[in-house]
Structure formats: structure tokens, C-alpha cells
Scaffold this active site. Structure first.
Site, PDB file in Angstrom:
ATOM      1  CB  ALA A 284     -31.519   4.342  21.265  1.00  0.00           C
ATOM      2  N   PRO A 285     -30.609   6.307  23.467  1.00  0.00           N
ATOM      3  CG  PRO A 285     -31.726   7.891  25.266  1.00  0.00           C
ATOM      4  CD  PRO A 285     -31.963   6.882  24.386  1.00  0.00           C
ATOM      5  N   GLY A 286     -27.528   5.986  26.400  1.00  0.00           N
ATOM      6  CA  GLY A 286     -26.721   4.894  26.758  1.00  0.00           C
ATOM      7  C   GLY A 286     -25.950   4.306  26.378  1.00  0.00           C
ATOM      8  CB  ILE A 287     -23.332   2.165  26.910  1.00  0.00           C
ATOM      9  CG1 ILE A 287     -22.882   2.656  28.801  1.00  0.00           C
ATOM     10  CG2 ILE A 287     -21.525   1.886  26.530  1.00  0.00           C
ATOM     11  CD1 ILE A 287     -22.207   1.518  29.648  1.00  0.00           C
TER      12      ILE A 287
ATOM     13  CG  MET B 207     -18.009  -2.095  21.216  1.00  0.00           C
ATOM     14  SD  MET B 207     -16.584  -3.983  21.250  1.00  0.00           S
ATOM     15  CE  MET B 207     -15.861  -2.639  23.433  1.00  0.00           C
TER      16      MET B 207
ATOM     17  CE  LYS C 296     -30.641  -3.527  20.475  1.00  0.00           C
ATOM     18  NZ  LYS C 296     -29.820  -4.550  20.609  1.00  0.00           N
TER      19      LYS C 296
ATOM     20  CG  ASP D 245     -40.023 -11.865  19.307  1.00  0.00           C
ATOM     21  OD1 ASP D 245     -38.746 -12.574  18.800  1.00  0.00           O
ATOM     22  OD2 ASP D 245     -40.772 -12.353  18.896  1.00  0.00           O
TER      23      ASP D 245
END
Length: 383
Positions: A325-328, A331, A346, A381
Site C-alpha cells: 500500500a502507498p504511504g509510510i 514497523m 494487514k 473496525d
């Protein structure tokens, strides 16, 4: 392929044990949900939050109990797969007149996926596709409560009708000023309708159960005038003196989408036929997926099942690929998505940098914490 003969006597007994496990789950689910009204009347807010959190655990507890029962009585994990095929066919037969067949199918899946090997996760053994229709299910018993009630106000008596709608829920705590509340509701309705002429079929349809969440009780319904339908919700709260007030009137799909957002805690709403309730809600919010509506009324396991079906259907008709996924980058989680599908997936990583002193179990517990508590519009959610 299914066998043509249902000749193993264990299959029918297992199907009955599975349905008995689901029926016990839904009975306990309804009992704690039905008590939300008494908790609201007593202003037992801690009890309401505790019940909301505990109810989330009900499903997995009943599934675990049913798995243990099947293993003890039938040595379920060692049964030939032909028996499990027969179990599914018997189970379908038991659901013919059931009022919650879609939820019972999901319960079947949950139990069987804990018993069967993953190579058998397809429609011959599980309900990858629904087998029993939920269209037009209603409890036909004379004393049964209908999914919604229809009110037909006489000209000039719309305020009286709304007062009757509110009082019909028989809340055992007085309203501070029902005449004032009815007048405010009338002002809001007239402003919304403008000078619109009442058609012959003018009516107000209201779901028969209140929707409880935290310190509020919500009346949910729609105004029908000709071919125009206006969704609405009436939040009922306690005032500073402990009396009831109609706090506002929410109109239109956008307002209800915020009320039923996946960034809010689940409602407690007592219903005998969940599919009929969801069908009514879908009419108010046609852009809302059915999976999210089942989630919103506390049936999140079936919501997950519907989400999975939607994903499988989407994958058969999409040609794009999963991607990071794009973005930061996080960790502790690897986040990926499918560009054509509006959700992210995830995975908990196997290793974390030194500054993240955590474990897989701690990460999972944080997500469970979010699910069990009111998300107040700030946390999404998870399934």
C-alpha cells in the site's frame, strides 16, 4: 460433487448438533441485546459498555464449545470427507424454515474450518455461497413482532403520529417535554418536505426495535411520499435531570452513513430476523455494503463472511495485482491492497525493529481492544 445418498446416520446427528450450537449462540446474543433497553432506562452506562464488549466474544465461545462437542461425540476431525458432504446437505434441510439461515450458515463455516483441513475449504463442504435465500423472511406467528411498523398520519396530525411512534417503544422513563420534542420534530420534517404535496401512500415506516449504543437510543425509519423516501433517525438521550429528550432529527443517507459508520461501536438491536432488518437498512443506505450493516448491528462474523464472498467475487472479475500500500511503511505491520478494491489488508511482521518492543499477541490484543470499545468515529473496525 455431493453423494447421491445420505446414508451415514452420523451426518444428520452432526448437522443437528451444529444447528443446536448456533441456536444457543443466537439465543444468548438476543438475551444480552434485549437487556440493552433496561440498561438504557436505568442509565447503566458501564453495564452497557461491558455488555457490548462481552457480546463480541460470544461467537468464538460458542464455536469453541461446538467444536469440543463434535470432537467428543463424533471424533469429528477423523470423519471421512463424504460424511461432511452429507452433513452440509442435512444442515441445508434443517434451515428451510429457519429465521436466521444466513447466520447459521456462517456458524457452520466457523465450526468446520476449525475441524477440516484447509484443502477442503470450498463449496462442497462449506457455505462459500449461500444455500438458503433470505429474501422475504418474516416470522409468521400471530404474536410475532414485525420487522417494521407503518404509520399513516392524517393531515394536520403529523406531530401526533411522531409522538405515537416514540411512545410505542414504551421506554420506562419519562420524557422531559414530549410536546416540545414533537414540535421540534415537526419543524424539522416540514423544513425537509418543504411544500411537497402528500401523496396517497404517505406513510412513516419505523423499525420495530430501538438501536442502542453507549448513552443513546435511536429510532430508525423513513418517510415515504409517492416514490420519494427520506431516511431518518431520532436519537433519544437522557438530559441533566435524568429525563428523556429527542436530541435531534437526522435526515438522509449521508447522516445515516455517519451514524452506522465502521468507525463506531456496534449497535445493540433486538431482532428475530436480521436479514429483514438489514434489508430495511439497505433501503435507507443503498451505498452501504451488506457486510458493514451486519457488522453495525453486532453480527460481525457474518459481516466478515459477506466481505470474504465480496472479495472472492471481485477477484474473479479484476485483473490488477495486489501491491504494497502507498504511504509510510509501518514497523510492525505489512500493509497491502488491491487498487480496485477499497480496503487494505494487514499482516503482522515476523520481526520488529528494536524500538518496537512488542509481540504478535500484544498487537492482536490492541486490535481486539479497538473492536471492544467505542471507536467514536476515530478508529476503523477490523475483520
Amino acid at each position: 460433487m455431493f453423494p447421491h445418498q445420505l446414508n451415514d446416520p452420523r451426518a444428520h446427528d452432526i448437522a443437528q448438533a451444529l444447528l443446536g450450537g448456533f441456536n444457543r449462540h443466537f439465543r444468548l446474543f438476543r438475551e444480552t441485546t434485549a437487556r440493552a433497553k433496561a440498561r438504557f432506562e436505568a442509565a447503566d452506562w458501564h453495564g452497557q459498555q461491558r455488555a457490548q464488549a462481552e457480546r463480541i466474544e460470544f461467537y468464538d465461545q460458542r464455536v469453541g464449545e461446538n467444536v469440543a462437542l463434535l470432537e467428543a461425540r463424533f471424533d469429528a476431525s477423523r470423519l471421512p470427507m463424504e460424511v461432511w458432504q452429507q452433513v452440509k446437505l442435512h444442515y441445508i434441510g434443517l434451515l428451510t424454515d429457519h429465521l436466521q439461515p444466513e447466520l447459521a450458515e456462517t456458524f457452520f463455516n466457523s465450526v468446520c474450518t476449525r475441524i477440516l483441513h484447509h484443502s477442503y475449504f470450498h463449496n462442497s463442504f462449506l457455505f462459500v455461497r449461500p444455500a438458503v435465500s433470505t429474501e422475504y423472511i418474516e416470522n409468521d406467528e400471530p404474536a410475532a413482532t414485525p420487522t417494521y411498523r407503518a404509520y399513516y398520519p392524517e393531515p394536520g396530525k403529523l406531530a401526533d403520529t411522531f409522538r405515537r411512534i416514540v411512545t410505542n417503544f414504551q421506554l420506562q422513563r419519562p420524557f422531559a417535554n414530549p410536546a416540545r420534542d414533537a414540535a421540534h420534530v415537526m419543524d424539522a420534517v416540514q423544513a425537509r418536505l418543504g411544500g411537497e404535496r402528500w401523496r396517497t401512500n404517505f406513510q412513516i415506516q419505523v423499525l420495530s426495535s430501538l438501536f442502542f449504543r453507549n448513552k443513546g437510543a435511536y429510532i430508525v425509519g423513513k418517510i415515504v411520499n409517492g416514490f420519494r423516501e427520506i431516511p431518518f433517525a431520532l436519537p433519544i438521550l437522557h438530559d441533566a435531570n435524568g429525563q428523556l429528550v429527542v436530541d435531534a432529527m437526522l435526515f438522509g443517507e449521508d447522516d445515516l452513513l455517519m451514524l452506522f459508520s465502521f468507525a463506531r461501536a456496534y449497535f445493540m438491536v433486538d431482532m428475530e430476523v436480521p436479514s429483514a432488518c438489514v434489508q430495511f437498512l439497505r433501503g435507507l443506505m443503498p451505498k452501504k455494503p451488506r457486510a458493514e450493516l451486519y457488522n453495525a448491528i453486532g453480527l460481525q462474523k457474518h459481516g466478515k463472511n459477506l466481505f470474504y464472498r465480496d472479495l472472492l467475487y471481485h477477484l474473479r472479475h479484476s485483473s490488477d495485482k495486489f501491491r504494497i500500500a502507498p504511504g509510510i511503511k509501518g514497523m510492525v505491520m505489512l500493509v497491502f491492497d488491491l487498487p480496485s478494491f477499497p480496503f487494505v489488508f494487514k499482516l503482522i511482521k515476523d520481526f520488529y525493529p528494536p524500538q518496537k518492543d512488542t509481540t504478535r499477541e500484544q498487537i492482536q490484543s490492541k486490535y481486539l481492544l479497538v473492536k471492544q470499545h467505542d471507536r467514536v468515529g476515530r478508529m476503523a473496525d477490523t475483520l
